[in-house]
Write a protein that holds these residues in place. Structure first.
Motif, PDB file in Angstrom:
ATOM      1  N   LYS A   1      18.734 -37.446 -32.702  1.00 38.36           N
ATOM      2  CA  LYS A   1      18.263 -37.738 -34.067  1.00 38.36           C
ATOM      3  C   LYS A   1      16.905 -37.099 -34.328  1.00 38.36           C
ATOM      4  N   GLY A   2      16.563 -36.967 -35.597  1.00 41.06           N
ATOM      5  CA  GLY A   2      15.284 -36.376 -35.979  1.00 41.06           C
ATOM      6  C   GLY A   2      15.454 -34.889 -36.253  1.00 41.06           C
ATOM      7  N   TYR A   3      14.413 -34.251 -36.743  1.00 39.74           N
ATOM      8  CA  TYR A   3      14.411 -32.811 -36.978  1.00 39.74           C
ATOM      9  C   TYR A   3      15.507 -32.325 -37.904  1.00 39.74           C
TER      10      TYR A   3
ATOM     11  N   LEU B   1      14.474 -29.322 -40.184  1.00 40.72           N
ATOM     12  CA  LEU B   1      14.278 -28.093 -39.434  1.00 40.72           C
ATOM     13  C   LEU B   1      15.613 -27.514 -38.979  1.00 40.72           C
TER      14      LEU B   1
ATOM     15  N   TYR C   1      21.291 -25.690 -46.411  1.00 37.36           N
ATOM     16  CA  TYR C   1      19.995 -25.698 -47.086  1.00 37.36           C
ATOM     17  C   TYR C   1      19.832 -26.965 -47.926  1.00 37.36           C
TER      18      TYR C   1
ATOM     19  N   GLU D   1      17.755 -26.113 -41.907  1.00 36.44           N
ATOM     20  CA  GLU D   1      17.248 -24.852 -42.434  1.00 36.44           C
ATOM     21  C   GLU D   1      17.616 -23.697 -41.503  1.00 36.44           C
TER      22      GLU D   1
ATOM     23  N   LEU E   1      13.694 -21.449 -52.510  1.00 40.95           N
ATOM     24  CA  LEU E   1      13.879 -20.019 -52.769  1.00 40.95           C
ATOM     25  C   LEU E   1      15.136 -19.518 -52.065  1.00 40.95           C
ATOM     26  N   LYS E   2      15.277 -19.896 -50.806  1.00 33.13           N
ATOM     27  CA  LYS E   2      16.445 -19.461 -50.026  1.00 33.13           C
ATOM     28  C   LYS E   2      17.729 -19.994 -50.654  1.00 33.13           C
TER      29      LYS E   2
ATOM     30  N   LEU F   1      13.263 -30.247 -30.176  1.00 32.37           N
ATOM     31  CA  LEU F   1      12.348 -29.277 -30.777  1.00 32.37           C
ATOM     32  C   LEU F   1      12.379 -27.963 -29.997  1.00 32.37           C
TER      33      LEU F   1
ATOM     34  N   ALA G   1       6.440 -31.781 -48.859  1.00 33.10           N
ATOM     35  CA  ALA G   1       6.321 -30.892 -47.706  1.00 33.10           C
ATOM     36  C   ALA G   1       6.026 -29.472 -48.194  1.00 33.10           C
ATOM     37  N   PRO G   2       5.073 -28.774 -47.540  1.00 32.19           N
ATOM     38  CA  PRO G   2       4.719 -27.437 -48.006  1.00 32.19           C
ATOM     39  C   PRO G   2       5.867 -26.428 -47.846  1.00 32.19           C
ATOM     40  N   GLN G   3       6.812 -26.735 -46.983  1.00 35.13           N
ATOM     41  CA  GLN G   3       7.908 -25.788 -46.742  1.00 35.13           C
ATOM     42  C   GLN G   3       8.948 -25.837 -47.861  1.00 35.13           C
TER      43      GLN G   3
ATOM     44  N   MET H   1      13.913 -33.316 -46.222  1.00 36.66           N
ATOM     45  CA  MET H   1      12.490 -32.969 -46.180  1.00 36.66           C
ATOM     46  C   MET H   1      11.688 -33.889 -47.096  1.00 36.66           C
TER      47      MET H   1
ATOM     48  N   ASP I   1      19.906 -20.381 -42.188  1.00 37.13           N
ATOM     49  CA  ASP I   1      19.494 -19.004 -41.905  1.00 37.13           C
ATOM     50  C   ASP I   1      20.572 -18.280 -41.080  1.00 37.13           C
TER      51      ASP I   1
ATOM     52  N   ALA J   1       9.647 -22.654 -50.211  1.00 38.95           N
ATOM     53  CA  ALA J   1      10.307 -21.534 -49.539  1.00 38.95           C
ATOM     54  C   ALA J   1      11.795 -21.830 -49.345  1.00 38.95           C
TER      55      ALA J   1
END
Lengths: 635, 216
Positions: free
Chosen positions: B157-159, B162, B184, B165, B203-204, B129, B195-197, B191, B169, B200
């Motif tokens: 592992k994990g993430y 994140l 993406y 994405e 969109l990308k 992280l 998930a609230p993300q 995800m 970018d 967005a």
């Protein structure tokens, strides 16, 4: 010694004794090798097990919460579904992982956090501020000591510890905000042509076509299954109480429940707590007692509050100078209670030992109890007596009804005659029930279509409709689901067929026109050939009125125009209408129009969203490092 | 048994002799054992006290931040980093600082804070992280290549959502639209459904559409 033992052991008695001893010692505990341990966990996270009991408790909690929130809408069968159970168990596994991570990473819930959380719970507040007396009273009502409650709060905070810390330290850069705004407020220059609904060229429909359509869409032309039921209802509102309560009855009631009408004596009290840990050594205990005695000697009504705020270990009352407010007898633990109610007004006690530690108690004031006279509460008593009598009667009749209808399952008549209640009936209704009458209650519709009632032809059980109102039903008439005859639906079918033809024609024409646009023909020429005009919409935003929604959404899914070449699409709008759309230019959102306030709010919501993703990621990372076993069969 | 061949007196003698030879080692053994047990307990309770202290400091830090007392906050971060450098709370506090430094447009300082966190976090699930956060700040500092390198260095592992994405970018910044699209998509796949993300991210992805395969 062993030698002398051996010298004296001779003959068969010693052999028998020795034999028994050898046998017992060799085989003692051997059963452990033969009976294998039965596993009972539903999930195992690392070494920590989540037992069936834990899981059931959590399910029950959730069920109870949902039923409180949703009231009549609550459907308990949701909690029997495997998908729901899995979701609940997943959440429990996540919590277990987070608790284990707390240990591994050395994370602990601070005392300050526990204190602030308790102080912020509304149930403990009076006029928006934490109130120690209320706190104690509420806890006593739940049969918990402050220490137990603090532990509960601590473990509920422990679960949020890492997720909160991860969310709080999430980073969102200005670039992130800009990037999002540029896309979200992106502007596109559009041109579009609305194509009129094409005229119907072929309106002839053959019988064969109707027949084929009818066969293909059979499911759409079904009349639903219906039933009509007969029922007996019993309602407290319709029951008359046999005999109104006499004055004598009421007086007896008053005597029996006298303490209800007595305002009990209350005592205004402050205390200083010197806590003694549960597993304290005698030395610790002595030290605590010495400290308590010293404070008790020093304490006067003038300096009590100061001493409490300095020395008391009771987090709840410490800040209020030890104030616990007005207490009634029986609210606190026994030792405290006894001491408190043997004090004189204004007196400060010697240290009193309770489960929590040593208390020094200061009785500040006394409000003596008072009783209300019979005349004043007569009305209330009478109302209660009548209501209780009606409830009793209702329960009696409902019980008899349930009994009678169960003993004669094939008919309602015997119960009706025995109880003198009429048999009523409803009209036909579907599984969805009816708008009015007893079939409006989903429980009635459910029972009417149940196997026992519909197929077996039995009386239903007693169905509680709430408010002391219940019914028993029996199916009267049953109309099975059936295909509606062709003649009845012919008109609908013909209309559907014609609509389909128009839609197909419209789609074909739109795609033909789109192909011409993509070959390079000008939009004006294409529009003219279709008898329509080109409309333009410059600087269109993702959210904007004045354009059909589907057209706008499609325009924003098109690629950016490249080398000055526009991008085209055909879009299906509602009612079988089509449109053609061209994207000529794409520009980033205009950031100068975004206020600082808006940016700040956006940043906040982005922080929350990224914090969420990061927490998910953290839990995934924990899962990858931990062995997790799930026993679905025991769920 | 050979031992039985001796009479009581001799047996006593032999036991005493054995004790004389081995008594010292037994006593030393017991003492070492006791010291170990006692020391272990002391160490545990010391550890628990330290953790509690760090936790209290961190809680104070959060309170100070919520009240907007920046100078108090900085002092608390300093104390955590100096006195409790090995504590997870110090790492979290450093990342907190980075967040504020990014908001104040001091990207270099933020990178330094994150570097401190990276050096002290140890091998645990918070490490990736911190690395991902480093990559994000690198990107904001116009070092997309560095960011990509940092991201590709995260192998734990994990993430996944994140990481992918962020990769997307970075790749968009480097003009590698095709790779960005893949990243993406991988992020969306990793995800959660609600998930609230998600919006967005979609969109990308949509903005990178190419002819023939519109949208996702």
């Amino acid at each position: 010694m062993l030698q002398s033992l051996r010298d004296k052991m001779h003959g068969w008695p010693s052999i028998v004794v020795l034999g028994v001893a050898v046998f017992a010692m060799s085989f003692f505990g051997i059963e452990g090798y033969f009976t294998s341990r039965t596993e009972t966990f539903v999930a195992k996270v690392g070494k920590q097990e989540i037992s069936q009991q834990d899981f059931q408790n959590r399910m029950n909690e959730m069920r109870q919460q949902a039923s409180e929130q949703m009231g009549d809408q609550f459907d308990p069968s949701v909690y029997e579904q495997p998908a729901m159970k899995e979701r609940v168990l997943d959440a429990m596994v996540d919590q277990q992982l987070l608790l284990k991570a707390n240990d591994d990473l050395g994370m602990r819930v601070s005392d300050a956090a526990v204190r602030d959380t308790i102080a912020s719970i509304q149930a403990f507040q009076v006029n928006g501020r934490f109130d120690a007396a209320t706190y104690r009273a509420v806890l006593a009502g739940q049969r918990k000591t402050p220490a137990m409650f603090e532990d509960e709060i601590r473990s509920s905070l422990a679960i949020r510890l890492l997720p909160d810390a991860i969310s709080a330290s999430t980073i969102v850069t200005d670039e992130d905000v800009d990037h999002f705004l540029k896309l979200r407020l992106q502007r596109r220059d559009l041109r579009y042509v609305m194509l009129a609904r094409p005229a119907l060229t072929d309106s002839k429909i053959t019988d064969a076509q109707v027949q084929a359509y009818y066969k293909q869409h059979q499911a759409e032309f079904m009349a639903p299954e219906q039933v009509a039921v007969r029922y007996i209802e019993v309602s407290a509102a319709d029951l008359k109480a046999d005999n109104p309560p006499t004055d004598e009855d009421l007086r007896k009631r008053y005597e029996d429940e006298k303490q209800r009408f007595v305002q009990p004596e209350q005592r205004l009290v402050s205390h200083i707590l010197i806590d003694v840990p549960k597993n304290a050594t005698p030395a610790q205990q002595k030290a605590a007692l010495a400290k308590a005695q010293k404070i008790a000697k020093e304490a006067t009504p003038q300096n009590f509050a100061k001493l409490a705020s300095e020395d008391s270990t009771d987090l709840g009352s410490k800040r209020q100078g030890g104030d616990l407010g007005w207490l009634e007898q029986g609210v606190t633990n026994k030792a405290f209670d006894d001491a408190l109610f043997s004090l004189q007004k204004g007196q400060i006690s010697q240290p009193v030992l309770s489960d929590e530690g040593y208390h020094i108690i200061w009785l500040r004031d006394i409000r003596s109890g008072q009783a209300k006279p019979f005349e004043q509460v007569r009305g209330q008593l009478e109302e209660e007596a009548v209501a209780a009598e009606r409830d009793r009667k209702y329960n009696e009749v409902a019980g008899k009804l349930a009994d009678q209808t169960y003993q004669n399952p094939s008919s309602l008549e015997p119960a009706s005659q025995a109880l003198g209640l009429p048999v009523k009936s409803t009209g036909l209704f579907t599984r969805e029930g009816e708008k009015t009458g007893i079939a409006a209650d989903p429980k009635v519709a459910k029972a009417a279509f149940s196997d026992d009632v519909l197929v077996q032809g039995n009386n239903s059980g007693l169905i509680d409709l709430g408010n002391n109102h219940s019914v028993v039903i029996h199916v009267d008439k049953h109309v099975p689901a059936a295909e509606r005859p062709l003649a009845e639906v012919r008109d609908t079918i013909e209309k559907d067929i014609l609509d389909e033809r128009v839609a197909a024609a419209a789609s074909k024409r739109a795609n033909d026109l789109l192909a011409r646009l993509e070959k390079g023909e000008s939009m004006d020429a294409v529009a003219a050939s279709a008898g329509a005009a080109v409309q333009t919409a410059k600087d269109t935003l993702r959210v904007q009125d004045g354009l059909p929604e589907q057209l706008r959404d499609q325009a924003f899914l098109l690629p950016h125009p490249k080398d000055g070449k526009s991008q085209f699409a055909a879009v299906a709008l509602p009612e079988g209408v089509y449109a053609l759309v061209a994207v000529d230019k794409v520009q980033d959102g205009d950031l100068s129009k975004v206020t600082a306030e808006q940016r700040k709010m956006l940043r906040q919501s982005m922080l929350a969203a990224y914090g969420d993703v990061a927490t998910e990621g953290f839990i995934d990372a924990l899962k990858a490092k931990t062995e997790i076993k799930i026993a679905k069969e025991r769920m | 048994m050979a031992f039985d061949a001796y009479d009581d007196y001799e047996q006593g003698e032999r036991v005493q002799q054995w004790l004389r030879q081995n008594g010292l080692s037994i006593v030393i053994g017991i003492v070492i054992g006791l010291v170990a047990i006692f020391g272990w307990q002391q160490w545990r309770s010391h550890q628990a006290t330290r953790e509690m202290e760090a936790s209290n400091l961190y809680q104070q830090l959060q309170t100070a931040l919520a009240a907007g007392k920046t100078s108090d906050a900085e002092q608390l971060v300093d104390r955590l980093e100096k006195d409790y450098a090995k504590s997870t709370y110090a790492v979290l506090a450093a990342s907190d600082s980075a967040q504020r430094q990014v908001e104040d447009k001091q990207l270099d300082k933020a990178l330094a804070s994150l570097q401190w966190a990276r050096d002290h976090v140890g091998d645990n699930p918070l490490k990736p992280l911190i690395e991902l956060r480093t990559a994000k700040v690198q990107m904001a500092a116009d070092k997309a290549n560095d960011a990509l390198a940092t991201l590709d260095g995260v192998t734990a592992k994990g993430y996944e959502a994140l990481r992918q994405e962020l990769r997307g970018d970075a790749l968009v910044k480097l003009g590698r639209a095709d790779d960005a699209r893949k990243a993406y998509r991988a992020a969306l796949a990793a995800m959660g459904e609600d998930a609230p993300q998600r919006a967005a991210l979609q969109l990308k992805l949509d903005d990178l559409a190419v002819a023939g395969k519109q949208g996702a």
